[in-house]
Design a protein around this motif. Structure first.
Motif, PDB file in Angstrom:
ATOM      1  N   GLU A 115       8.638  -0.405   9.041  1.00 13.14           N
ATOM      2  CA  GLU A 115       9.238  -1.141   7.941  1.00 13.14           C
ATOM      3  C   GLU A 115       9.022  -2.649   8.031  1.00 13.14           C
ATOM      4  O   GLU A 115       8.754  -3.313   7.019  1.00 13.14           O
ATOM      5  CB  GLU A 115      10.732  -0.830   7.870  1.00 13.14           C
ATOM      6  CG  GLU A 115      11.425  -1.472   6.684  1.00 13.14           C
ATOM      7  CD  GLU A 115      12.913  -1.214   6.696  1.00 13.14           C
ATOM      8  OE1 GLU A 115      13.648  -2.048   7.267  1.00 13.14           O
ATOM      9  OE2 GLU A 115      13.336  -0.187   6.138  1.00 13.14           O
TER      10      GLU A 115
ATOM     11  N   ARG B  27      14.212   2.331  -0.156  1.00  9.52           N
ATOM     12  CA  ARG B  27      13.897   1.734   1.152  1.00  9.52           C
ATOM     13  C   ARG B  27      13.447   0.286   0.997  1.00  9.52           C
ATOM     14  O   ARG B  27      13.828  -0.582   1.795  1.00  9.52           O
ATOM     15  CB  ARG B  27      12.818   2.560   1.855  1.00  9.52           C
ATOM     16  CG  ARG B  27      13.318   3.854   2.465  1.00  9.52           C
ATOM     17  CD  ARG B  27      12.294   4.441   3.418  1.00  9.52           C
ATOM     18  NE  ARG B  27      11.063   4.820   2.740  1.00  9.52           N
ATOM     19  CZ  ARG B  27      10.799   6.031   2.279  1.00  9.52           C
ATOM     20  NH1 ARG B  27      11.681   7.009   2.412  1.00  9.52           N
ATOM     21  NH2 ARG B  27       9.651   6.291   1.680  1.00  9.52           N
ATOM     22  N   ASP B  28      12.645   0.008  -0.028  1.00  9.46           N
ATOM     23  CA  ASP B  28      12.183  -1.356  -0.245  1.00  9.46           C
ATOM     24  C   ASP B  28      13.340  -2.299  -0.560  1.00  9.46           C
ATOM     25  O   ASP B  28      13.382  -3.434  -0.060  1.00  9.46           O
ATOM     26  CB  ASP B  28      11.162  -1.402  -1.390  1.00  9.46           C
ATOM     27  CG  ASP B  28       9.739  -1.148  -0.927  1.00  9.46           C
ATOM     28  OD1 ASP B  28       9.522  -0.973   0.284  1.00  9.46           O
ATOM     29  OD2 ASP B  28       8.835  -1.141  -1.786  1.00  9.46           O
TER      30      ASP B  28
ATOM     31  N   ALA C 185      12.796   7.401  -3.361  1.00 10.70           N
ATOM     32  CA  ALA C 185      13.159   7.086  -1.974  1.00 10.70           C
ATOM     33  C   ALA C 185      12.465   5.812  -1.508  1.00 10.70           C
ATOM     34  O   ALA C 185      13.063   4.982  -0.805  1.00 10.70           O
ATOM     35  CB  ALA C 185      12.793   8.256  -1.064  1.00 10.70           C
TER      36      ALA C 185
ATOM     37  N   LEU D 172       8.500   2.722   6.414  1.00 10.42           N
ATOM     38  CA  LEU D 172       9.387   3.757   6.939  1.00 10.42           C
ATOM     39  C   LEU D 172      10.141   3.193   8.137  1.00 10.42           C
ATOM     40  O   LEU D 172       9.522   2.730   9.101  1.00 10.42           O
ATOM     41  CB  LEU D 172       8.573   4.981   7.365  1.00 10.42           C
ATOM     42  CG  LEU D 172       9.370   6.192   7.843  1.00 10.42           C
ATOM     43  CD1 LEU D 172      10.109   6.820   6.669  1.00 10.42           C
ATOM     44  CD2 LEU D 172       8.442   7.213   8.488  1.00 10.42           C
ATOM     45  N   PRO D 173      11.481   3.199   8.091  1.00 13.17           N
ATOM     46  CA  PRO D 173      12.242   2.707   9.247  1.00 13.17           C
ATOM     47  C   PRO D 173      11.886   3.485  10.512  1.00 13.17           C
ATOM     48  O   PRO D 173      11.618   4.691  10.464  1.00 13.17           O
ATOM     49  CB  PRO D 173      13.695   2.963   8.829  1.00 13.17           C
ATOM     50  CG  PRO D 173      13.668   2.986   7.330  1.00 13.17           C
ATOM     51  CD  PRO D 173      12.347   3.606   6.974  1.00 13.17           C
TER      52      PRO D 173
ATOM     53  N   ALA E 255      15.119  -3.057   2.620  1.00  8.04           N
ATOM     54  CA  ALA E 255      14.290  -3.866   3.509  1.00  8.04           C
ATOM     55  C   ALA E 255      14.207  -5.312   3.025  1.00  8.04           C
ATOM     56  O   ALA E 255      14.238  -6.247   3.837  1.00  8.04           O
ATOM     57  CB  ALA E 255      12.891  -3.262   3.611  1.00  8.04           C
TER      58      ALA E 255
ATOM     59  N   ASN F 241       3.901   2.344   1.616  1.00  6.10           N
ATOM     60  CA  ASN F 241       5.363   2.365   1.675  1.00  6.10           C
ATOM     61  C   ASN F 241       5.808   2.302   3.127  1.00  6.10           C
ATOM     62  O   ASN F 241       5.198   2.914   4.001  1.00  6.10           O
ATOM     63  CB  ASN F 241       5.908   3.646   1.036  1.00  6.10           C
ATOM     64  CG  ASN F 241       5.609   3.711  -0.447  1.00  6.10           C
ATOM     65  OD1 ASN F 241       5.585   2.689  -1.134  1.00  6.10           O
ATOM     66  ND2 ASN F 241       5.372   4.918  -0.941  1.00  6.10           N
TER      67      ASN F 241
ATOM     68  N   THR G  30       7.166  -4.712   5.096  1.00  5.13           N
ATOM     69  CA  THR G  30       7.968  -5.704   4.373  1.00  5.13           C
ATOM     70  C   THR G  30       7.287  -7.068   4.402  1.00  5.13           C
ATOM     71  O   THR G  30       7.248  -7.773   3.385  1.00  5.13           O
ATOM     72  CB  THR G  30       9.380  -5.802   4.974  1.00  5.13           C
ATOM     73  OG1 THR G  30      10.005  -4.514   4.899  1.00  5.13           O
ATOM     74  CG2 THR G  30      10.226  -6.812   4.202  1.00  5.13           C
TER      75      THR G  30
END
Length: 398
Positions: A369, A27-28, A23, A206-207, A31, A204, A373
């Protein structure tokens, strides 16, 4: 004139059962595309490893894994990335992917999602408790304890991979930058001999689910695998002691054993939206783990929902949750101490709400996020600069 967008090739060996690392990689990728990077992914799948014999063969091949490396290098030649970012390499890619990518002129980055590089079992855990004997000692000690899937032969295969790349200097020579998810993880890898100057800390992302809803909250919530290392039996006992029934979302080997336990209300697996809604209604989320979690995203998800966390005082959890500020801490495996923490947070809604607001602030500062990022892009630029500097010093340019 602004610099051209980075070209990033992501290499990842998916797990047979989709988990947190898979997951996080997804997500990365999304992003990085939103940030304007040119992104491509080479994702291998463990689905074909469908028997014990197949697992052993894959584990023994993991030291070099030429077929997996060839697939990534074909993408390197076609896509011409600035950076090759490796997530999980086991067992179909191998650490050897870094040397191949650097020889092609790419900067290389390795995310340290778990402890596989220094622990054949990957979790720094044995017999239900933390274990670090392989961190500074021989990884072949894992054979004695059958740390990889309960198999001595399998443990020999993985220990061989760890030992050969440690002796070969792969991690010092062939990786430009490592990404540790927490300061605790960075410390473990530095203790194992990894170059401290190459390890950056970046959680990590997270939106943002949006501002948490207002109004009163109630109930305590557990979200995760129902398994011993997660401390679920301890949580069940603690909840019963405190006279509290904790809602548990998730599946796992202990589901049948705990189905009728008075301390837990098992709900099984739920859709992500339902989990998010449950977090936003809960007074607190409980993370009673007995092992060194890499980076439990349930903490980030709780913080994003403005929900405090009651966690074990162990590994990264001890620094992710700030006692009395964003949640409470209890001694791992101590049902009485955990019961006291559960009773304290359930019995003081005002304090829990204040902790939840502080938790949301931490999420916005460290886990959102866009923040993570930017941190990842900075690591990439750092890796590219380091690779260029090394190339300029090398007589061959490689």
């Amino acid at each position: 004139m602004s610099a051209p967008p980075l070209r990033v090739l992501v290499a990842h060996n998916r797990y047979q059962v989709r988990g947190g690392e898979d997951a996080a990689v997804a997500r990365d990728l999304a992003a990085l595309e939103r940030a304007g990077c040119a992104v491509e992914a080479v994702c291998l799948d463990n689905g074909a490893i469908d028997s014990g014999l197949a697992r052993l063969r894959a584990a023994f091949a993991a030291t070099h894994a030429p077929e997996g490396i060839a697939r990534v290098m074909a993408a390197v030649r076609r896509f011409a990335p600035d950076v090759v970012h490796v997530h999980n390499f086991f067992p179909l890619l191998s650490p050897g992917i870094h040397a191949a990518a650097r020889a092609a002129g790419c900067a290389t980055v390795q995310t340290l999602h778990n402890y596989r590089l220094i622990c054949p079992g990957a979790f720094l855990m044995r017999d239900g408790a933390p274990c670090e004997v392989c961190v500074t000692g021989s990884p072949y000690q894992a054979v004695r304890f059958a740390c990889y899937r309960g198999s001595r032969i399998g443990s020999l295969a993985v220990a061989r991979m760890v030992d050969r790349h440690r002796r070969a200097g792969t991690w010092r020579r062939d990786v430009d930058r490592f990404v540790a998810l927490t300061p605790f993880a960075r410390e473990r890898f530095v203790a194992a001999g990894f170059p401290a100057d190459k390890i950056r800390i970046r959680p990590n992302g997270l939106p943002d689910p949006g501002e948490p809803p207002g109004g009163p909250r109630s109930g305590l919530l557990y979200v995760g695998r129902l398994s011993p290392e997660k401390g679920v039996p301890v949580l069940a006992e603690a909840a019963a002691r405190a006279g509290i029934r904790v809602t548990a979302i998730g599946e796992g080997p202990l589901a049948g054993v705990l189905a009728d336990h008075p301390g837990l209300d098992l709900r099984g697996a739920l859709a992500p939206d339902a989990v998010q809604a449950a977090m936003a209604r809960a007074a607190a989320v409980v993370v009673p783990s007995l092992w060194y979690e890499g980076l439990p995203m349930v903490v980030a998800e709780a913080f994003a929902a403005g929900t405090p966390v009651v966690a074990s005082r162990i590994g990264a959890l001890a620094s992710l949750v700030s006692e009395g500020a964003t949640g409470l801490l209890a001694e791992p495996g101590d049902a009485a101490d955990l019961a006291a923490a559960l009773a304290r947070i359930a019995g003081d809604p005002a304090a829990a709400a204040a902790m939840g607001r502080a938790a949301r602030t931490v999420y916005e500062r460290e886990w959102r996020e866009d923040v993570t990022t930017r941190a990842l892009l900075e690591i990439y630029r750092d890796a590219v600069a380091a690779r260029a500097a090394d190339a300029s010093l090398s007589p061959t340019g490689t």
